[in-house]
Design a protein around this motif. Structure first.
Motif, PDB file in Angstrom:
ATOM      1  N   LEU A   1       0.834  -1.206   0.000  1.00 12.05           N
ATOM      2  CA  LEU A   1       0.000   0.000   0.000  1.00 12.05           C
ATOM      3  C   LEU A   1       0.864   1.250   0.000  1.00 12.05           C
ATOM      4  CD1 LEU A   1      -2.754  -0.845   2.632  1.00 12.05           C
ATOM      5  CD2 LEU A   1      -2.959  -0.878   0.152  1.00 12.05           C
ATOM      6  N   ARG A   2       0.448   2.239  -0.771  1.00 12.09           N
ATOM      7  CA  ARG A   2       1.109   3.540  -0.763  1.00 12.09           C
ATOM      8  C   ARG A   2       0.086   4.582  -1.168  1.00 12.09           C
ATOM      9  NH1 ARG A   2       7.129   4.960  -1.807  1.00 12.09           N
ATOM     10  NH2 ARG A   2       6.994   7.211  -1.937  1.00 12.09           N
ATOM     11  N   ASP A   3      -0.040   5.618  -0.352  1.00 18.59           N
ATOM     12  CA  ASP A   3      -0.970   6.717  -0.615  1.00 18.59           C
ATOM     13  C   ASP A   3      -2.385   6.212  -0.886  1.00 18.59           C
ATOM     14  OD1 ASP A   3       1.188   8.493  -0.374  1.00 18.59           O
ATOM     15  OD2 ASP A   3       1.657   8.350  -2.514  1.00 18.59           O
ATOM     16  N   GLY A   4      -2.818   5.204  -0.139  1.00 20.02           N
ATOM     17  CA  GLY A   4      -4.169   4.683  -0.260  1.00 20.02           C
ATOM     18  C   GLY A   4      -4.406   3.767  -1.446  1.00 20.02           C
ATOM     19  N   LYS A   5      -3.365   3.474  -2.217  1.00 20.03           N
ATOM     20  CA  LYS A   5      -3.499   2.591  -3.376  1.00 20.03           C
ATOM     21  C   LYS A   5      -2.756   1.295  -3.111  1.00 20.03           C
ATOM     22  CE  LYS A   5      -3.785   6.318  -6.760  1.00 20.03           C
ATOM     23  NZ  LYS A   5      -3.121   6.932  -7.914  1.00 20.03           N
TER      24      LYS A   5
ATOM     25  N   TYR B   1      -0.732  -2.112  -4.567  1.00 20.68           N
ATOM     26  CA  TYR B   1       0.140  -2.479  -5.682  1.00 20.68           C
ATOM     27  C   TYR B   1       0.618  -3.918  -5.511  1.00 20.68           C
ATOM     28  CZ  TYR B   1       0.497   2.558  -6.445  1.00 20.68           C
ATOM     29  OH  TYR B   1       0.211   3.871  -6.665  1.00 20.68           O
ATOM     30  N   CYS B   2       0.830  -4.591  -6.632  1.00 16.97           N
ATOM     31  CA  CYS B   2       1.491  -5.889  -6.587  1.00 16.97           C
ATOM     32  C   CYS B   2       2.978  -5.637  -6.315  1.00 16.97           C
ATOM     33  CB  CYS B   2       1.292  -6.663  -7.900  1.00 16.97           C
ATOM     34  SG  CYS B   2       2.071  -5.920  -9.357  1.00 16.97           S
ATOM     35  N   LYS B   3       3.682  -6.682  -5.939  1.00 16.04           N
ATOM     36  CA  LYS B   3       5.091  -6.537  -5.578  1.00 16.04           C
ATOM     37  C   LYS B   3       5.924  -5.993  -6.735  1.00 16.04           C
ATOM     38  CE  LYS B   3       8.931  -9.121  -3.606  1.00 16.04           C
ATOM     39  NZ  LYS B   3       9.343 -10.390  -3.009  1.00 16.04           N
ATOM     40  N   ARG B   4       5.693  -6.503  -7.946  1.00 19.74           N
ATOM     41  CA  ARG B   4       6.471  -6.080  -9.115  1.00 19.74           C
ATOM     42  C   ARG B   4       6.311  -4.590  -9.384  1.00 19.74           C
ATOM     43  NH1 ARG B   4       3.823  -8.379 -13.209  1.00 19.74           N
ATOM     44  NH2 ARG B   4       3.030  -6.402 -13.892  1.00 19.74           N
ATOM     45  N   ASP B   5       5.058  -4.101  -9.387  1.00 18.94           N
ATOM     46  CA  ASP B   5       4.832  -2.684  -9.685  1.00 18.94           C
ATOM     47  C   ASP B   5       5.281  -1.787  -8.544  1.00 18.94           C
ATOM     48  OD1 ASP B   5       3.871  -2.922 -12.296  1.00 18.94           O
ATOM     49  OD2 ASP B   5       1.857  -3.388 -11.599  1.00 18.94           O
ATOM     50  N   TYR B   6       5.111  -2.231  -7.303  1.00 23.53           N
ATOM     51  CA  TYR B   6       5.560  -1.416  -6.179  1.00 23.53           C
ATOM     52  C   TYR B   6       7.079  -1.232  -6.230  1.00 23.53           C
ATOM     53  CZ  TYR B   6       6.050   0.520  -1.536  1.00 23.53           C
ATOM     54  OH  TYR B   6       6.348   1.352  -0.490  1.00 23.53           O
TER      55      TYR B   6
ATOM     56  N   LEU C   1       7.986   1.127  -9.176  1.00 16.28           N
ATOM     57  CA  LEU C   1       7.600   2.527  -8.994  1.00 16.28           C
ATOM     58  C   LEU C   1       8.284   3.202  -7.806  1.00 16.28           C
ATOM     59  CD1 LEU C   1       3.776   2.108  -9.614  1.00 16.28           C
ATOM     60  CD2 LEU C   1       5.410   3.261 -11.125  1.00 16.28           C
ATOM     61  N   PHE C   2       8.456   2.467  -6.703  1.00 16.73           N
ATOM     62  CA  PHE C   2       8.882   3.120  -5.467  1.00 16.73           C
ATOM     63  C   PHE C   2      10.166   2.565  -4.868  1.00 16.73           C
ATOM     64  CE2 PHE C   2       4.164   3.120  -5.582  1.00 16.73           C
ATOM     65  CZ  PHE C   2       3.985   4.457  -5.862  1.00 16.73           C
TER      66      PHE C   2
ATOM     67  N   ALA D   1      18.005   0.657 -12.745  1.00 17.70           N
ATOM     68  CA  ALA D   1      17.188  -0.547 -12.567  1.00 17.70           C
ATOM     69  C   ALA D   1      16.976  -0.796 -11.076  1.00 17.70           C
ATOM     70  CB  ALA D   1      17.866  -1.749 -13.215  1.00 17.70           C
ATOM     71  N   ALA D   2      15.869  -1.442 -10.747  1.00 19.48           N
ATOM     72  CA  ALA D   2      15.568  -1.773  -9.355  1.00 19.48           C
ATOM     73  C   ALA D   2      16.465  -2.913  -8.885  1.00 19.48           C
ATOM     74  CB  ALA D   2      14.103  -2.164  -9.219  1.00 19.48           C
TER      75      ALA D   2
END
Length: 127
Positions: free
Chosen positions: A50-54, A56-61, A64-65, A74-75
């Motif tokens: 969760l971030r800012d009330g949204k 996310y799946c692990k890959r997208d989190y 993005l963050f 790269a992450a």
């Protein structure tokens, strides 16, 4: 307690026999808990962030963050070994002198100018 909870996703009452609880106090309709980026359903079989009330799946989190390499952007994966210089983090293979391309190893002297790593030979004597 179906019927009493409000869905964190849509705001509606959860009348369903099942709900998903994320964090200690957020409850969701099973159909409402999806990744805000890719739309993947986030149920009890996968990790949810969760971030800012949204949600996310692990890959997208991570994409993005998550912390990214200062050189290749790269992450990092959880198994990556990293090198740090001030507040910059690098993959081992990206920790190289910007002038000569030599990989810098633990114990090597280097300097960081702006975002560029320089080995001792390329940055000259220590100031």
């Amino acid at each position: 307690r179906p019927g009493l909870a409000l869905c964190a996703g849509c705001g509606g009452r959860i009348q369903d026999p099942f709900l998903l609880r994320v964090s200690p106090d957020l409850e969701w309709h099973v159909a409402c808990l999806k990744c805000a980026e890719c739309g993947q359903p986030l149920d009890e079989t996968c990790t949810c962030f969760l971030r800012d009330g949204k949600a996310y799946c692990k890959r997208d989190y991570s994409r993005l963050f998550g912390v990214k390499c200062a050189q290749c952007r790269a992450a990092f994966s959880s198994s990556d070994l990293v090198m740090r210089a001030r507040d910059h983090v690098y993959h081992l293979e990206c920790f190289r002198c910007a002038a000569c391309g030599r990989q810098l190893l633990p114990g090597d002297q280097f300097c960081l100018r702006e975002r560029d790593l320089l080995c001792r030979a390329d940055h000259g004597p220590a100031p």
